[in-house]
Design an enzyme around this catalytic site. Structure first.
Site, short mmCIF file in Angstrom:
data_model
loop_
_atom_site.label_atom_id
_atom_site.label_comp_id
_atom_site.label_asym_id
_atom_site.label_seq_id
_atom_site.Cartn_x
_atom_site.Cartn_y
_atom_site.Cartn_z
CB CYS A 36 -0.93 0.00 1.21
SG CYS A 36 -2.16 1.34 1.17
CB CYS B 273 -0.91 2.96 3.64
SG CYS B 273 -2.53 2.40 3.12
CG ASP B 274 2.66 1.29 4.59
OD1 ASP B 274 1.97 1.79 5.51
OD2 ASP B 274 2.57 0.11 4.25
#
Lengths: 304, 80
Positions: free
Chosen positions: A131, A134-135
């Site tokens: 992701c 996200c990260d």
């Protein structure tokens, strides 16, 4: 015994739950999580009724609509297998919980495909991510690698060239993503692209330190430094729980006809886990609704 | 009513799972401290040290650490 067990909490499963409840079916909705792949999505501009909505906001609206109806819910439980019993089906969770129903609707969607190389499992969450949205920001100013050549990989690479010091884009195939993304990437000064290169290993002890790639033409191995590796090589269907029950297609998808019926009477399937072409939220929701209505018809026939 | 356990959540701005986790805590009436590890490098380091993870969200409830939006685990820890 339930009338219907719906497995999956994405758009297909949640739409099905609403339709099943409105047909007064005694329904259980069981899912790993609520939202499914919408949890990996940021801005959505093609779900009717909203010119723009965040994935997480659309999930909350779906969830609120499901909660409006009397549907039993078991969220956070993984289904291990589905078996046929005399009176219908038995659904068994990984933790050993058993539920029985007259009909089952499989709406389990897809999950990110793994590379299946040494280091991947051990280093997931320690620099290996599925992701980027996200990260990605955690790797600001660092060297990262993006694996894949489709739209998800190109979007991840575009995000990361803005954040990271340097990005290595590694694809076993030519880039298959949209031309507009490829053009945008061609302006990036801090990007190096390796096409026709297969990722063979992810290096690192506690955290990711680099990757080993192989030139598929020459067989030559190269080591690239990276603290983050974003794997964006497509999706695989979550169909393992019915593998012994029905014949899947070559991609592991569940074959269905236009009534969302599988080869087994009473077992329905909807959304991204099926052979239905095009994987979209609006399509999955529609398929879920259709499958629930077909399950209702099936239960009516059974009762006669 | 017993005092609520201290909740810290480490997030990034556009991460959908982070958003969902925060919404969930709010919907249950819990208050939390949110650190944006994209803009706060010190907190990013702290998160990696505490959890050994380079992935968000990381949720700290009391002494316990949850990686990802694990609703079942959040419920367990906050029910105690």
């Amino acid at each position: 015994m339930y009338d219907l067990i719906i497995i999956g909490g994405g758009p297909a499963g949640m739409a099905a739950a609403v339709y099943a409840a409105r047909k007064r079916l005694d329904t259980l909705l069981t899912a790993n999580d609520i939202g499914g792949q919408m949890n990996w999505t940021t801005g959505i501009e093609n779900y009717m009724g909203y010119q723009f909505i965040e994935g997480s906001d659309l999930i909350e609206k779906f969830e609120a609509q499901v909660n409006h109806f009397p549907v039993d819910q078991k969220i956070g439980q993984k289904v291990a297998r589905i078996t046929k019993i005399d009176s219908g089906f038995e659904v068994v969770s990984e933790s050993g919980n058993k539920f029985q129903s007259k009909a089952v609707l499989l709406a389990t969607g897809k999950r990110p495909r793994r590379l299946n190389v040494p280091g991947e499992t051990e280093l997931t969450g320690h620099g290996v991510s599925y992701c980027a949205v996200c990260d990605g920001p955690i790797f600001a100013g660092q060297k990262v690698a993006v694996i894949g050549g489709g739209n998800s990989a190109l979007e991840a690479a575009l995000d990361m060239v803005r954040i990271a010091e340097h990005v290595e884009l590694v694809s076993a195939t030519p880039l298959t993503g949209d031309t507009v993304l490829i053009e945008k990437l061609s302006n990036a000064k801090n990007l190096r692209t390796f096409l026709g290169h297969q990722t063979e290993e992810i290096l690192g002890k506690d955290l990711v330190e680099g990757i080993v790639i192989k030139d598929l033409r020459t067989g030559e191995h190269k080591k690239l430094d990276a603290t983050g590796v974003f794997i964006e090589i497509g999706l695989v269907p979550n169909s393992d729980m019915v593998r012994s029950l029905i014949k899947l297609n070559q991609f592991g998808e569940v074959p269905v006809n236009c009534s969302c019926e599988t080869e087994i009477p009473g077992l329905f399937a909807a959304g991204d886990v099926t052979t239905v072409p095009e994987k979209q939220i609006v399509i999955a929701a529609g398929e879920g609704a259709k499958a629930a209505l077909q399950a209702h018809r099936y239960l009516q026939r059974l009762a006669r | 009513m017993p005092e609520q356990k201290n909740i810290i959540i480490y997030t990034t701005p556009v991460c959908p799972w982070c958003h969902r986790a925060k919404e969930y805590l709010s919907s249950k009436g819990f208050s939390y401290t949110d650190y944006d590890v994209a803009s706060d490098k010190e907190k990013a380091k702290e998160m990696i040290q505490k959890s050994g993870q380079m992935a968000v969200p990381v949720i700290v409830i009391g002494e316990e650490i949850i990686v990802g939006f694990n609703q079942t685990r959040i419920d367990e820890l906050l029910a105690k």
